[in-house]
Design an enzyme around this catalytic site. Sequence first.
Site, short mmCIF file in Angstrom:
data_model
loop_
_atom_site.label_atom_id
_atom_site.label_comp_id
_atom_site.label_asym_id
_atom_site.label_seq_id
_atom_site.Cartn_x
_atom_site.Cartn_y
_atom_site.Cartn_z
N HIS A 153 0.86 -1.25 0.06
CA HIS A 153 -0.11 0.02 0.00
C HIS A 153 0.90 1.38 -0.10
O HIS A 153 0.44 2.32 0.38
CB HIS A 153 -1.02 0.03 1.27
CG HIS A 153 -2.39 -0.62 0.89
ND1 HIS A 153 -3.27 -0.81 1.79
CD2 HIS A 153 -2.60 -1.24 -0.15
CE1 HIS A 153 -4.52 -1.32 1.45
NE2 HIS A 153 -4.01 -1.55 -0.16
N CYS A 154 2.12 1.29 -0.61
CA CYS A 154 3.11 2.39 -0.39
C CYS A 154 3.17 2.85 -2.20
O CYS A 154 2.81 3.77 -2.48
CB CYS A 154 4.23 1.90 0.09
SG CYS A 154 4.10 2.22 2.09
N ILE A 155 4.00 2.37 -2.81
CA ILE A 155 4.55 2.37 -4.10
C ILE A 155 3.30 2.53 -5.14
O ILE A 155 3.40 3.55 -5.86
CB ILE A 155 5.72 1.66 -4.46
CG1 ILE A 155 6.92 1.52 -3.45
CG2 ILE A 155 6.32 2.10 -5.84
CD1 ILE A 155 7.37 2.90 -2.83
N CYS A 193 0.29 2.78 -4.58
CA CYS A 193 -0.79 3.72 -4.20
C CYS A 193 -0.67 5.08 -3.90
O CYS A 193 -1.34 6.04 -4.41
CB CYS A 193 -1.62 2.94 -2.89
SG CYS A 193 -2.07 1.29 -3.19
N ASP A 194 0.53 5.34 -3.12
CA ASP A 194 0.71 6.67 -2.66
C ASP A 194 0.78 8.01 -3.73
O ASP A 194 0.29 8.82 -3.36
CB ASP A 194 1.94 6.90 -1.46
CG ASP A 194 1.67 5.78 -0.53
OD1 ASP A 194 0.75 5.41 -0.24
OD2 ASP A 194 2.89 5.40 0.51
#
Length: 456
Positions: free
Chosen positions: A298-300, A302-303
């Site tokens: 849920h980082c690269i 999505c953010d």
Amino acid sequence: MTGNLVAGPKLWSRRKGTKLLEAPTSTTEAAQNQSEHEFDFDVAIVGMGYVGLPTSLAFSAAGARVLGVDASPARLDVIRSGRADLVDSDRERLTQALAEPSFELTSDPSRLSRAAAVIICVPTPVDAYLVPDLRILSQACQTVVENAVSGQLLLLTSTTYVGSTRNLLATPLAKRGLIPGSNIHVAFSPERINPGTDSFAHEDVPRVVGGITNSCTEAAEALIGTYTRLVHVVSSADAAEMTKLVENTFRAVNIGLANEFADMANSLKLDVMEVINAAATKPYGFMAFTPGPGVGGHCIPCDPHYLLWQMRRLRLSTPVIEQAMNAIAARPGRVVDRIRKILSDRDKSLHAARVLVVGVAYKPDVEDLRESPALEILESLIEEGAVVAYHDHLIPSLRLGDGSVLEHHADPAAFDADLVLMHTAHSSADVSWITPEVNVLDSTFRLPHASNIINL
């Protein structure tokens, strides 16, 4: 930024029972008239997932009284049983925390009012159209606001758009008469948890903090400073929010670039990892990123879309980021195309071909499927008519987008695959079954060179 200082959260040192600090108390009328609260907990963590649980354990190890709050009783049962997916150091901390009366777990949000500080650590995913899905975050913030009391510090850590701390916490709190910097503190400090990696202890990772007012920043700095050695203060919550977006967008753009170099190296008959490793010998001006089958978690993936979403509203063009995120989204399709070509070169159609995907977690050594490229790859292969299975000892089963469930294939050699896709290389995985007779497409670029192994 200014704000009237009030009695801040009572924090506790690593020596249990020893009060570490209290924010200075103002003699202003607002501070004098505020209701005094005796808190049962030093900190409550909202969301006990891949960020919230390690965060709660770091505070507990530092001697704080911790309340873990999660809407899922099933998740709390997993934590209580000690079966949560954690690195070894955090697993040891969990065992210690569960034995302490100062560490409690609950699904009752009303108990948030009993904590001096409340930290929000919930997921901020994107939907199928790559648009930010704020439902979980909005609900969590609403719950925290509804249960907030004067004298608390509310700290948002979930990655989100610039201005979210103000919009989702400060503004609704003010409508309740809780004014940031006057009778409550509100700040943002982006999480810095790297699931599956034990390379850096929590206390060694610097944290960034920025508050709605100066006093909010001071309270947040004091809280985070109880367990980490270095806190970097920025001018505002907005600046802290943007910091996290810069961190992960930087990674996304460079991963996209590494993938492009992998494709170019393949066309030029070069080993991309040899080239990247050679470039990495330069002691300045270069940071190595490696290619792969796509990006999960849920980082690269999505953010950066939170940033793009906000910039679209402002009519600001961001072509570098947009192209990088488009390329990342298209990467699983590139993997399927390579599978199709390799089979075709061997006079085999993808339809009815037997394809085994090895490793389906989004990164090595985690039991985490969130946004894993393997899910899209599996679905695409099935749609093409391939006979598909997966082998991942950390993921006993998975559910695809159509609701169908696949089970871990325990004996990969027995599947008799026409092609094996190495998707995720867990350090604990046994790959001794990959003999010279097994044809492999290695999207991890980690397997040793061999005639039967083709890099993506």
